[in-house]
Design an enzyme around this catalytic site. Sequence first.
Site, PDB file in Angstrom:
ATOM      1  N   GLU A   1       0.827  -1.214   0.000  1.00  0.00           N
ATOM      2  CA  GLU A   1       0.000   0.000   0.000  1.00  0.00           C
ATOM      3  C   GLU A   1       0.860   1.263   0.000  1.00  0.00           C
ATOM      4  O   GLU A   1       2.071   1.217   0.163  1.00  0.00           O
ATOM      5  CB  GLU A   1      -0.906   0.036   1.238  1.00  0.00           C
ATOM      6  CG  GLU A   1      -2.329  -0.443   1.004  1.00  0.00           C
ATOM      7  CD  GLU A   1      -3.192   0.552   0.230  1.00  0.00           C
ATOM      8  OE1 GLU A   1      -2.656   1.586  -0.232  1.00  0.00           O
ATOM      9  OE2 GLU A   1      -4.400   0.302   0.083  1.00  0.00           O
TER      10      GLU A   1
ATOM     11  N   ASN B   1     -10.523   5.607   2.595  1.00  0.00           N
ATOM     12  CA  ASN B   1      -9.562   5.304   1.537  1.00  0.00           C
ATOM     13  C   ASN B   1      -9.527   6.431   0.498  1.00  0.00           C
ATOM     14  O   ASN B   1     -10.277   7.399   0.571  1.00  0.00           O
ATOM     15  CB  ASN B   1      -9.926   3.984   0.855  1.00  0.00           C
ATOM     16  CG  ASN B   1      -8.815   2.965   0.937  1.00  0.00           C
ATOM     17  OD1 ASN B   1      -7.656   3.306   0.716  1.00  0.00           O
ATOM     18  ND2 ASN B   1      -9.149   1.724   1.256  1.00  0.00           N
TER      19      ASN B   1
ATOM     20  N   ASP C   1     -10.349   1.556  -3.756  1.00  0.00           N
ATOM     21  CA  ASP C   1      -9.226   1.614  -2.821  1.00  0.00           C
ATOM     22  C   ASP C   1      -8.457   2.922  -3.030  1.00  0.00           C
ATOM     23  O   ASP C   1      -9.062   3.973  -3.190  1.00  0.00           O
ATOM     24  CB  ASP C   1      -8.352   0.385  -2.995  1.00  0.00           C
ATOM     25  CG  ASP C   1      -7.613  -0.007  -1.717  1.00  0.00           C
ATOM     26  OD1 ASP C   1      -7.094   0.888  -1.029  1.00  0.00           O
ATOM     27  OD2 ASP C   1      -7.536  -1.213  -1.408  1.00  0.00           O
TER      28      ASP C   1
END
Length: 283
Positions: free
Chosen positions: A14, A146, A196
């Site tokens: 991430e 997010n 996301d």
Amino acid sequence: MRLLDIPAATTTGESPVWDEASGRLWWVDIQRPALHRSVPATGETESWTLPEDVGSLALCRSGAVLVALRSGVYRFEPGSGALDRIAAPEPDRPTNRLNDGKASPEGRFLVGSMDDRADKEAVAGLYAISPGGGCERLVDGLIISNGLAWSPDGRTLWHSDSRMQRIWTSSYDPETGRIGERHEVVVADSAVGRCDGGAVDVEGGYWSAGVGAGVLNRWLPDGTRDRVIELPVKWPTMPCFGGPGLRTLFLTSLRKEGDGPAEGSLVELDVGIAGTPVGRFAD
């Protein structure tokens, strides 16, 4: 498009952030938990083990790195390993952890949280962390915050909830770090994937990782999905622009038990347009 020759994330890759000064890509492996700095051309990677799950990072103007750990936002010195907490947004919500975060153009750090339980509820929020360590809640009632990214002029904030399957925009005031009324731009479905991480290009298009669908979506401010790129990974997590002129898009992904060798890899692709620079925390 290619998979980078960089060791894949063992859990959830991430928060890729391009460091223009060094030509390196920073990113995290959330549950490992680790902070990485990689050279995309060679795969050379330096790594630092962290004491708690790490949801996101931001580069600081001082050369330090801001990391969003489970228990708060910390200033990390890669040279010495020193780790100092500057803010604890949710001391009263022990079942949450910090998730997606990004430095704003003027130097704040916006970071959201998520309900980390299997049966998730709308108990998460979005916070603005000021350089002095002040913390202000901007949004409440989220499940998995997010997708933070700013428009090229820095006055519109994009934000998503990957469990609610929503993407919003709101006005952003760089003087105060506060946002205006949120406008729902996207209600996603399984073909789009879960919304996301995100990044914005110089034309104002919002690139969103479609987790589970193996796609990268480009959304316009009116909610039009004008581009869809199929990816070699099923679980893309977050894009960022980097390389010379910010004309390369890098993408992290996550890995689940039983996945093939590509999952968890970093992906490099040319989408034909440059990105908007990401800010640095004004420490």
